[in-house]
Design a protein around this motif. Structure first.
Motif, PDB file in Angstrom:
ATOM      1  N   PRO A  22      41.891 -39.547  76.532  1.00  0.00           N
ATOM      2  CA  PRO A  22      40.478 -38.789  76.352  1.00  0.00           C
ATOM      3  C   PRO A  22      41.034 -37.423  77.651  1.00  0.00           C
ATOM      4  O   PRO A  22      41.858 -37.177  78.206  1.00  0.00           O
ATOM      5  N   THR A  24      39.036 -33.308  78.433  1.00  0.00           N
ATOM      6  CA  THR A  24      38.325 -32.911  78.892  1.00  0.00           C
ATOM      7  C   THR A  24      38.705 -31.292  78.577  1.00  0.00           C
ATOM      8  O   THR A  24      39.660 -30.611  78.909  1.00  0.00           O
ATOM      9  N   ALA A  56      36.022 -37.777  78.058  1.00  0.00           N
ATOM     10  CA  ALA A  56      34.899 -38.088  79.184  1.00  0.00           C
ATOM     11  C   ALA A  56      33.334 -38.313  78.802  1.00  0.00           C
ATOM     12  O   ALA A  56      33.391 -36.375  78.689  1.00  0.00           O
ATOM     13  N   GLN A  98      35.408 -42.097  75.451  1.00  0.00           N
ATOM     14  CA  GLN A  98      34.596 -42.977  77.285  1.00  0.00           C
ATOM     15  C   GLN A  98      33.552 -42.284  77.585  1.00  0.00           C
ATOM     16  O   GLN A  98      32.760 -41.097  77.905  1.00  0.00           O
ATOM     17  N   TRP A 100      31.269 -41.849  80.295  1.00  0.00           N
ATOM     18  CA  TRP A 100      31.678 -40.690  81.632  1.00  0.00           C
ATOM     19  C   TRP A 100      29.673 -40.895  83.846  1.00  0.00           C
ATOM     20  O   TRP A 100      29.160 -40.434  82.250  1.00  0.00           O
ATOM     21  N   HIS A 175      34.782 -45.760  82.273  1.00  0.00           N
ATOM     22  CA  HIS A 175      35.816 -44.370  82.841  1.00  0.00           C
ATOM     23  C   HIS A 175      35.528 -45.268  84.382  1.00  0.00           C
ATOM     24  O   HIS A 175      34.889 -44.379  85.483  1.00  0.00           O
TER      25      HIS A 175
END
Length: 366
Positions: A22, A24, A56, A98, A100, A175
């Protein structure tokens, strides 16, 4: 090369062990819809039988902690992710998402109606929040969740898991790392509760396993991974006895027979150095420590070079290696690693925000 030997993970027969973790990138719309370039970005990095873990993605508006990060709780967000999974599947890739919730690592300007961020306890983190309107500002003291509010968050995870299935993902990753909500409950610096969600290791791990149970109502357990970061202090997180805590957690996750355990190692400078100039960690130390407690596949992430990745795989401390920044800069990373080809260097100025530059325009091998 062990990196290019096959591996069965849950129901999936992976062709190699090079994982895209993952990452970002902060390129979604203000409403959390994935960038129109996201399908190109992920499709470029997909390979036959290769595992990609999508960036995420917040399970709710409350779960957001940074501007322009994607969500998975509205119909428009689901539609945006459907384009991404379609692009990955066209290349024969496997893609997890993922799930989050950032907890206290947020700011009221990101929350609905200006509400405070939430956490297990009202303990303000050190450092600054990233906000869309004010730039970096000090974190606020979060609202300590009531039990009824915790149950709502568990329901949000369940709904997000269902939306991920609708979006065409092959599985999901919970996560529990990097100082976000589930790790805030796990570790005693941030969890000061005296109810059934605080105090003992078992109580502090309760939310993680209740979330796992909720997600498993939607997905078979063999399609659910979990990410942890023992000894991580990102987000002003810390525990007084991490070995006891994470031994307990990993043993329980092993009994649950989740798809994989994703462990974060310490970072090295290899990812930003020229290829081959820095070897990175000699072995996966965190994975080595918790390997005896987990019988399923383990992914290790954190500054690996090709040499150190091979070393860890040969030592049987891990089963797969996640390469972060190298995947940002090299859309054809598995091929380059297999050929021993030179790698593009990542441009850190384009990591977060923006459009195609530094996202879909890195060159591939001819």
């Amino acid at each position: 090369m062990r990196l290019f030997s096959p591996l069965k993970v849950g129901p999936f027969n992976l062709e190699h062990r090079v994982v895209m973790p993952p990452l970002t990138r902060m390129r979604a719309s203000a409403d959390g819809v994935p960038s129109p370039f996201a399908a190109v970005y992920y499709g470029q990095r997909a390979t036959e039988g290769g595992l990609i873990i999508g960036e995420a993605t917040q399970i709710s508006r409350q779960g957001q902690g940074y501007p322009q990060t994607p969500g998975i709780f509205t119909a428009a967000q689901v539609a945006g992710w459907q384009e991404v999974t379609r692009a990955v599947h066209e290349k024969g890739g496997v893609m997890f998402l993922q799930l989050w919730h950032v907890g206290r690592i947020s700011h009221s300007s990101l929350q609905e109606n200006g509400a405070l961020p939430v956490a297990p306890s009202a303990v303000r983190p050190a450092g600054n929040a990233f906000t869309p309107s004010f730039g970096r500002v000090p974190f606020e003291t979060p609202h300590a969740l009531e039990v009824v509010e915790i149950q709502k968050i568990i329901s949000d995870y369940r709904n997000a898991a269902a939306h991920a299935k609708e979006a065409g993902f092959d599985g999901v990753e919970v996560h529990g790392a990097n100082g976000y909500l589930l790790q805030q409950f796990l570790e005693d610096k941030t969890n000061r509760r005296i109810d059934s969600y605080g105090g003992t290791v078992e109580n502090r791990a309760r939310l993680l396993f209740e979330v796992l149970d909720a997600v498993a109502e939607v997905w078979p357990i063999e399609r659910i991974g979990v990410r942890l970061s023992p000894y991580c202090q990102v987000g002003d997180i810390e525990d007084s006895n991490p070995e006891e805590l994470y031994s307990y957690v990993t043993e329980r996750l092993s009994v649950e027979r989740i798809s994989y355990l994703h462990l974060i190692e310490s970072q090295t400078s290899w990812a930003t150095a020229s290829a081959g100039s820095v070897k990175g960690p000699s072995l996966a130390s965190v994975a080595s420590l918790f390997r005896p407690h987990f019988t399923g596949p383990i992914i290790a992430s954190g500054g690996f070079s090709p040499d150190s990745a091979e070393e860890a795989l040969k030592a049987d401390t891990v089963d797969m290696i996640a390469f972060g920044r190298p995947f940002i800069a090299n859309p054809d990373l598995p091929r380059r690693l297999q050929l021993g080809a030179a790698l593009n260097l990542a441009d850190s100025s384009t990591f977060y925000g923006g459009g195609e530059k530094g996202y879909t325009d890195y060159p591939r091998l001819v």
